[in-house]
Design a protein around this motif. Sequence first.
Motif, mmCIF file in Angstrom:
data_model
loop_
_atom_site.group_PDB
_atom_site.id
_atom_site.type_symbol
_atom_site.label_atom_id
_atom_site.label_comp_id
_atom_site.label_asym_id
_atom_site.label_seq_id
_atom_site.Cartn_x
_atom_site.Cartn_y
_atom_site.Cartn_z
ATOM 1 N N LEU A 229 0.838 -1.089 0.048
ATOM 2 C CA LEU A 229 -0.079 -0.135 -0.217
ATOM 3 C C LEU A 229 0.825 1.310 0.100
ATOM 4 N N GLU A 230 1.845 1.650 0.989
ATOM 5 C CA GLU A 230 3.048 2.415 1.147
ATOM 6 C C GLU A 230 3.620 2.824 -1.031
ATOM 7 N N ALA A 231 3.698 1.619 -1.432
ATOM 8 C CA ALA A 231 5.021 1.629 -2.387
ATOM 9 C C ALA A 231 3.472 2.279 -3.527
ATOM 10 N N SER A 232 2.063 1.494 -3.177
ATOM 11 C CA SER A 232 1.530 2.368 -4.432
ATOM 12 C C SER A 232 1.161 4.571 -3.755
ATOM 13 N N GLY A 233 1.651 4.750 -2.854
ATOM 14 C CA GLY A 233 1.274 6.012 -2.392
ATOM 15 C C GLY A 233 -0.211 5.610 -1.477
ATOM 16 N N GLN A 234 -0.451 4.729 -1.018
ATOM 17 C CA GLN A 234 -2.101 5.214 -0.218
ATOM 18 C C GLN A 234 -1.489 5.265 1.281
ATOM 19 N N LYS A 235 -2.404 5.588 1.912
ATOM 20 C CA LYS A 235 -1.864 6.320 3.317
ATOM 21 C C LYS A 235 -2.517 5.216 3.797
ATOM 22 N N VAL A 236 -1.623 4.553 4.965
ATOM 23 C CA VAL A 236 -2.304 2.989 5.428
ATOM 24 C C VAL A 236 -2.076 3.634 7.005
ATOM 25 N N PRO A 237 -2.792 2.541 7.960
ATOM 26 C CA PRO A 237 -3.749 2.823 8.709
ATOM 27 C C PRO A 237 -2.292 2.238 9.929
#
Length: 636
Positions: A563-571
């Motif tokens: 998720l981080e690699a795809s630029g999403q905010k991770v809880p």
Amino acid sequence: MTMSVETQKETLGFQTEVKQLLHLMIHSLYSNKEIFLRELISNASDAADKLRFEALARPELLEGGADLKIRISFDKDARTITLEDNGIGMSREDVITHLGTIAKSGTADFLKNLSGDQKKDSHLIGQFGVGFYSAFIVADQVDVYSRRAGMPASEGVHWSSRGEGEFEVATVDKPERGTRIVLHLKAEESEFADGWRLRNVIKKYSDHIALPIELPKEHHGEEKDEPVEPEWETVNRASALWTRPRAEVKDEEYQEFYKHVAHDFENPLAWSHNKVEGKLEYTSLLYVPGRAPFDLYHREAPRGLKLYVQRVFIMDQADEFLPLYLRFIKGVVDSNDLSLNVSREILQKDPVIDSMKSALTKRVLDMLEKLAKDKPDDYKTFWKAFGQVLKEGPAEDFANKEKIAGLLRFASTTDASGEQSVSLGDYIGRMKDGQDKIYYLTGESHAQVKNSPHLEVFRKKGIEVLLLTDRIDEWLMSYLTEFDGKSFVDVARGDLDLGKLDTEEDKKAQEQVAKAKEGLVERLKQVLGEQVAEVRVSHRLTDSPAILAIGEQDLGLQMRQILEASGQKVPESKPIFEINPEHPLIEKLDAEPDEDRFGDLTHILFDQAALAAGDSLKDPAAYVQRLNKLLVEMSA
Ligand code: ADP
């Protein structure tokens, strides 16, 4: 052939990819050169299919000739072979794009991967599919004369090339619809300009082609002064293979047919040929390829089956008949229920398609089950090529989840090779007395997980743990909660409960230790504060001093990283810090009166646990400083 006037003549360069492909083909496929004929016949057959389909809506395209066929003649002296079909044909634009460029996405990347090693490359190139350009394996000049059905005779096109950097196109008169290809054979390939040789090659590779393939009838012992219009005879069986009864089709025929539909060079691993009668009527012939196409992971890569309606070809790549996770399956479906003017839009809405889709899906899963059971080595090959794709199944196809799960293969603590070879059935067969869960661990790589501290207690008790290190695994496991009534347990997650695998005494002892270490746990909490969700005494460990566990509801490391690699905010989620009360370092820590030193040691243990879990440190410099301080003290 009369020489006709050529107008609008121009010379064009091949697209770079075509040049590379041509070069490669000529140099790596020489050991299998007769396949050029199969490829050209395959194209002619497709051209006939397309004409029949377009003529459904526009019968005038047949120009009065619905007798579709391909004729192959040769001239020993001139060293030529001529293939003539009366299919859909090509316009000038068609010729320039189809015989000058390659439209497949990912071609440039594919070509970059070639090694220059001819043996290896010949395999790769088969995986890519060569088609028309294979003519240049045997010919040093190729002339194509074509006219698209429905266009006037004056709009024929002549394409000519020596297979080097460029080709010529010109407009010519071509009264007959379709395509004529003249191969000027290289001197050393003159053997192909021979009726017997051609007949053999056609029988070997193209017998299954539904279109009649005709050769001039051989006249033995007759002296002829004048050339006469030859008599023709059909040399192939010329009936659609899938319409024949299973018992009458030989394995070799199924295999050659596969190469035609799949554009593959190698044999399939398995096939399933079925005629369904009753409420729905259709025939399907489905194949499991032996290797992944070069563009398996390209989003726009072609997939799906060839659709026929009552023997009439309707479309390629009909992807409505199988779910996405079975996109590697090739084959044909021929329906008696659909209308001849069915379109993609209609397919998407037709309830008939839904029931065909679920029946075909089941067929494929059954075929894979059978392959796994009867030919474990072939299944291994299958798994290597397509296992990752099949792993998308449980998320996509709820109804078949259990069946798909049974087809999955995993690496496991029982197999040091790290190969994905263990089925859930195997695992369950080896479960310990009292074990009612399937244990697994996910991580970055096999090397990392196989030494994970999380496995210590399992090793001690001799319990098998599945090791999941593919990028898709954590996501897969979020859909796979149960198999054969046994639930899956991530050994790095939550408060590990081994159920009946721990004896009453074990449990009592654990409680006692936890009580004895309450003071230490409190001190650790003070030091780690906000960094952790919890600190507790572990019963996962035998050799390591401490470990990080993931909260029951938290995202695992792999998902977080994706998720981080795809630029999403991770809880944000905090780990649980577990200590091994029996470890000498923990005993030392417990006995440490100096709060500063206690703090340093705690941070070091915490950071080490993160490293062992494959995570990166928030403040690596601080870790190094603390460790060095300790080393200096030790050597002082
Ligand atoms: P593929 O068949 O995999 O698409 P080819 O290089 O063999 O690749 O052919 C490229 C295209 O040229 C075909 O898709 C088709 O559109 C066209 N083509 C080739 N041969 C013929 C033919 N005999 N009649 C009509 N079109 C043809």
